[in-house]
Design a protein around this motif. Structure first.
Motif, PDB file in Angstrom:
ATOM      1  N   UNK A 320     -63.613  22.239  30.318  1.00 58.23           N
ATOM      2  CA  UNK A 320     -62.441  21.798  29.565  1.00 58.23           C
ATOM      3  C   UNK A 320     -62.715  20.478  28.861  1.00 58.23           C
ATOM      4  N   UNK A 321     -63.936  20.009  28.991  1.00 65.02           N
ATOM      5  CA  UNK A 321     -64.312  18.743  28.384  1.00 65.02           C
ATOM      6  C   UNK A 321     -65.827  18.708  28.235  1.00 65.02           C
ATOM      7  N   UNK A 322     -66.304  17.850  27.386  1.00 66.80           N
ATOM      8  CA  UNK A 322     -67.753  17.651  27.265  1.00 66.80           C
ATOM      9  C   UNK A 322     -68.306  16.862  28.444  1.00 66.80           C
ATOM     10  N   UNK A 323     -67.434  16.284  29.244  1.00 66.55           N
ATOM     11  CA  UNK A 323     -67.884  15.337  30.272  1.00 66.55           C
ATOM     12  C   UNK A 323     -67.543  15.871  31.667  1.00 66.55           C
ATOM     13  N   UNK A 324     -68.574  16.194  32.407  1.00 69.11           N
ATOM     14  CA  UNK A 324     -68.392  16.790  33.737  1.00 69.11           C
ATOM     15  C   UNK A 324     -69.158  15.991  34.787  1.00 69.11           C
ATOM     16  N   UNK A 325     -68.522  15.850  35.948  1.00 72.71           N
ATOM     17  CA  UNK A 325     -69.165  15.190  37.095  1.00 72.71           C
ATOM     18  C   UNK A 325     -69.178  16.192  38.255  1.00 72.71           C
ATOM     19  N   UNK A 326     -70.341  16.347  38.889  1.00 69.98           N
ATOM     20  CA  UNK A 326     -70.494  17.244  40.037  1.00 69.98           C
ATOM     21  C   UNK A 326     -70.792  16.403  41.269  1.00 69.98           C
ATOM     22  N   UNK A 327     -70.032  16.640  42.329  1.00 72.40           N
ATOM     23  CA  UNK A 327     -70.130  15.802  43.533  1.00 72.40           C
ATOM     24  C   UNK A 327     -70.307  16.695  44.756  1.00 72.40           C
ATOM     25  N   UNK A 328     -71.348  16.430  45.538  1.00 73.51           N
ATOM     26  CA  UNK A 328     -71.582  17.125  46.804  1.00 73.51           C
ATOM     27  C   UNK A 328     -71.208  16.165  47.922  1.00 73.51           C
ATOM     28  N   UNK A 329     -70.398  16.639  48.855  1.00 76.40           N
ATOM     29  CA  UNK A 329     -69.947  15.727  49.911  1.00 76.40           C
ATOM     30  C   UNK A 329     -69.734  16.463  51.224  1.00 76.40           C
ATOM     31  N   UNK A 330     -69.665  15.702  52.287  1.00 77.69           N
ATOM     32  CA  UNK A 330     -69.328  16.262  53.591  1.00 77.69           C
ATOM     33  C   UNK A 330     -67.901  16.796  53.547  1.00 77.69           C
ATOM     34  N   UNK A 367     -63.892  17.694  35.371  1.00 73.27           N
ATOM     35  CA  UNK A 367     -64.004  17.479  33.926  1.00 73.27           C
ATOM     36  C   UNK A 367     -63.089  16.321  33.539  1.00 73.27           C
ATOM     37  N   UNK A 368     -63.654  15.315  32.884  1.00 73.87           N
ATOM     38  CA  UNK A 368     -62.899  14.127  32.494  1.00 73.87           C
ATOM     39  C   UNK A 368     -62.839  14.024  30.974  1.00 73.87           C
ATOM     40  N   UNK A 369     -61.928  13.172  30.475  1.00 75.38           N
ATOM     41  CA  UNK A 369     -61.649  13.176  29.039  1.00 75.38           C
ATOM     42  C   UNK A 369     -62.584  12.313  28.211  1.00 75.38           C
ATOM     43  N   UNK A 370     -63.415  11.499  28.857  1.00 73.17           N
ATOM     44  CA  UNK A 370     -64.341  10.653  28.101  1.00 73.17           C
ATOM     45  C   UNK A 370     -65.587  10.400  28.938  1.00 73.17           C
ATOM     46  N   UNK A 371     -66.560   9.797  28.309  1.00 67.07           N
ATOM     47  CA  UNK A 371     -67.860   9.638  28.954  1.00 67.07           C
ATOM     48  C   UNK A 371     -67.766   8.779  30.207  1.00 67.07           C
ATOM     49  N   UNK A 372     -68.493   9.208  31.238  1.00 72.14           N
ATOM     50  CA  UNK A 372     -68.576   8.427  32.477  1.00 72.14           C
ATOM     51  C   UNK A 372     -69.704   7.411  32.361  1.00 72.14           C
ATOM     52  N   UNK A 373     -69.512   6.275  32.962  1.00 77.45           N
ATOM     53  CA  UNK A 373     -70.540   5.234  32.944  1.00 77.45           C
ATOM     54  C   UNK A 373     -71.437   5.360  34.172  1.00 77.45           C
ATOM     55  N   UNK A 374     -72.582   4.721  34.106  1.00 74.45           N
ATOM     56  CA  UNK A 374     -73.479   4.703  35.267  1.00 74.45           C
ATOM     57  C   UNK A 374     -72.814   3.987  36.429  1.00 74.45           C
ATOM     58  N   UNK A 387     -72.901  13.032  49.257  1.00 74.42           N
ATOM     59  CA  UNK A 387     -74.335  13.287  49.407  1.00 74.42           C
ATOM     60  C   UNK A 387     -75.084  13.207  48.089  1.00 74.42           C
ATOM     61  N   UNK A 388     -74.447  13.609  47.007  1.00 81.60           N
ATOM     62  CA  UNK A 388     -75.107  13.598  45.695  1.00 81.60           C
ATOM     63  C   UNK A 388     -74.063  13.622  44.599  1.00 81.60           C
ATOM     64  N   UNK A 389     -74.375  12.938  43.488  1.00 74.05           N
ATOM     65  CA  UNK A 389     -73.496  12.922  42.318  1.00 74.05           C
ATOM     66  C   UNK A 389     -74.345  13.196  41.087  1.00 74.05           C
ATOM     67  N   UNK A 390     -73.861  14.099  40.231  1.00 76.36           N
ATOM     68  CA  UNK A 390     -74.562  14.397  38.983  1.00 76.36           C
ATOM     69  C   UNK A 390     -73.569  14.317  37.822  1.00 76.36           C
ATOM     70  N   UNK A 391     -73.983  13.649  36.747  1.00 74.68           N
ATOM     71  CA  UNK A 391     -73.160  13.545  35.545  1.00 74.68           C
ATOM     72  C   UNK A 391     -73.743  14.521  34.520  1.00 74.68           C
ATOM     73  N   UNK A 392     -72.919  15.460  34.023  1.00 73.88           N
ATOM     74  CA  UNK A 392     -73.400  16.575  33.209  1.00 73.88           C
ATOM     75  C   UNK A 392     -72.668  16.662  31.877  1.00 73.88           C
ATOM     76  N   UNK A 393     -72.873  15.716  30.977  1.00 67.98           N
ATOM     77  CA  UNK A 393     -72.230  15.807  29.658  1.00 67.98           C
ATOM     78  C   UNK A 393     -72.892  16.884  28.805  1.00 67.98           C
ATOM     79  N   UNK A 394     -72.105  17.547  27.989  1.00 69.89           N
ATOM     80  CA  UNK A 394     -72.660  18.539  27.056  1.00 69.89           C
ATOM     81  C   UNK A 394     -73.317  17.815  25.884  1.00 69.89           C
TER      82      UNK A 394
END
Length: 396
Positions: A320-330, A367-374, A387-394
């Motif tokens: 739903x957005x160009x900006x996606x964050x994937x998070x793996x957690x306990x 999915x967020x509405x604008x670019x995520x920062x480091x 456990x892990x975070x991945x930033x996946x912009x299109x």
């Protein structure tokens, strides 16, 4: 920071080219040796003794079994382990049917008998006529096949056996809805392994090797077999206790043990028909497995979607957005709240969020509405239990 536009893929074993071609060259760099791979594709290579680089984000097994991969350790690192269930199902089904026919018609000892005959045509004909009676077999109709494990392969085997005129008795306490729908209506339901062993002339096993299934067929329950029964193991070595096989063969409780997993204890034993792990060894199966696992790994690397990972929940969320964050957690309370609060504090609006769990593991796509920062990625990674975070912009 967003992940690199080019992903490095470490390929162990021979993965069919039709699968590797699913990874476009403009974004994927495929190597047989690389120090910092983003993903590993393999078949039978044993990863338990290998140091898996920290750069690895996914592992794809071009086959069904994953006992050659440290699945638990990868889960603790936030790395999904993909496999290809069902991609080799037809190949295994056909080999199981071959095994049933080899046993029913005593083909293995018959072949050895003919191979050992020496002499001219007249001597050969005489020996054949004298010896063939000892190899008289049975026809399959009206005999009962017990199928333990009703996944894709088990269902295909059951269907084929019914078409050959056999009665089929099936057992699987964890049958999926999909498998239940595909199971032929003529399959009679058993309530235990013991029931299957008691009632069947042939028993075929189609379950994964886990702690609960090791030695599933053993000395105790083999006593329940009909005299002269046939057991077929095309699942994994360890599902059937080899010592129990020797005992059952010795007292003629078991006529044949047909297996795809040669075992030193059973080598050369009369009544053991061992094949060199041929279950998925067809061109079609290797192609199917390679395509399936390559597609799954690509979808995960580029979009974070998960399909057929043995240690992650299945999860797919349309963009739903160009900006996606994937998070793996306990899988612990308040994780979604903490993730949402951290993203909100960074001034980003959430378009869509999906969270699922599998055992001790949980996975979240946002999915967020604008670019995520480091800085935001680092803040999410710092949450206790992540456990892990991945930033996946299109397009990056």
């Amino acid at each position: 920071m967003p992940e690199s536009r080019t992903f490095e893929i470490l390929v162990l074993n021979n993965i069919a080219q039709i699968g590797l071609k699913r990874l476009p060259a403009e974004r994927y760099s495929i190597h047989k040796d690389t120090a910092h791979p983003d993903a590993i594709l393999l078949r039978s290579q044993d990863l338990h003794e290998m140091r898996i680089p920290d750069s690895v984000k996914a592992i794809g097994r071009a086959g069904a079994g994953t006992n050659n991969i440290p699945v638990k350790a990868m889960g603790e690192r936030g790395v999904p382990v993909f496999n290809a269930p069902g991609a080799n199902a037809n190949a295994v089904k056909e080999l199981v049917l071959a095994g049933i026919l080899i046993a029913a018609r005593n083909l293995a000892p018959a072949l050895e008998f003919v191979r050992a005959i020496k002499g001219d045509d007249a001597a050969l004909a005489k020996r054949v006529e004298e010896g063939k009676k000892q190899f008289a077999g049975m026809e399959l109709p009206q005999h009962t096949l017990g199928v333990i494990g009703l996944g894709k392969i088990g269902c295909l085997v059951a269907d084929a056996a019914i078409k050959l005129g056999m009665n089929v008795l099936g057992y699987d306490p964890e049958i999926t809805v999909e498998s239940a729908w595909s199971l032929p209506a003529q399959v009679k339901k058993a309530h235990s392994i013991d029931e299957v062993l008691k009632a069947s002339h042939f028993v075929t096993l189609h379950v994964p090797l886990v702690a609960q299934t090791r030695n599933m067929v053993n000395a105790k329950n083999m006593e329940l077999l009909r005299p002269g029964a046939v057991v077929l193991n095309f699942s994994r070595e360890g599902i059937v206790d080899s010592e129990a096989v020797l005992q059952a063969l010795a007292v003629h409780k078991l006529k044949y043990y047909v297996t795809d997993f040669p075992d030193g204890r059973l080598a050369g034993v009369p009544g053991v028909i061992a094949l060199p792990h041929l279950g998925a060894s067809t061109r079609e199966a290797e192609d199917n497995c390679a395509v399936m696992v390559a597609d799954q790994v690509r979808d995960y690397l580029e979009h974070g979607n998960v399909s057929n990972a043995v240690n992650f929940p299945d999860m797919s969320m349309p963009r739903e957005s160009h900006y996606r964050i994937a998070i793996v957690n306990a899988n612990v309370p308040s994780m979604v709240a903490q993730i949402s609060a951290t993203i909100a504090a960074a001034g980003l609006n959430i378009h869509n969020m999906l969270n699922k769990s599998k055992g001790e593991m949980a996975y979240t796509l946002v999915d967020v509405d604008s670019a995520a920062t480091s800085e935001l990625v680092a803040q999410l990674a710092a949450i206790d239990g992540v456990l892990a975070v991945r930033y996946l912009p299109l397009g990056d």
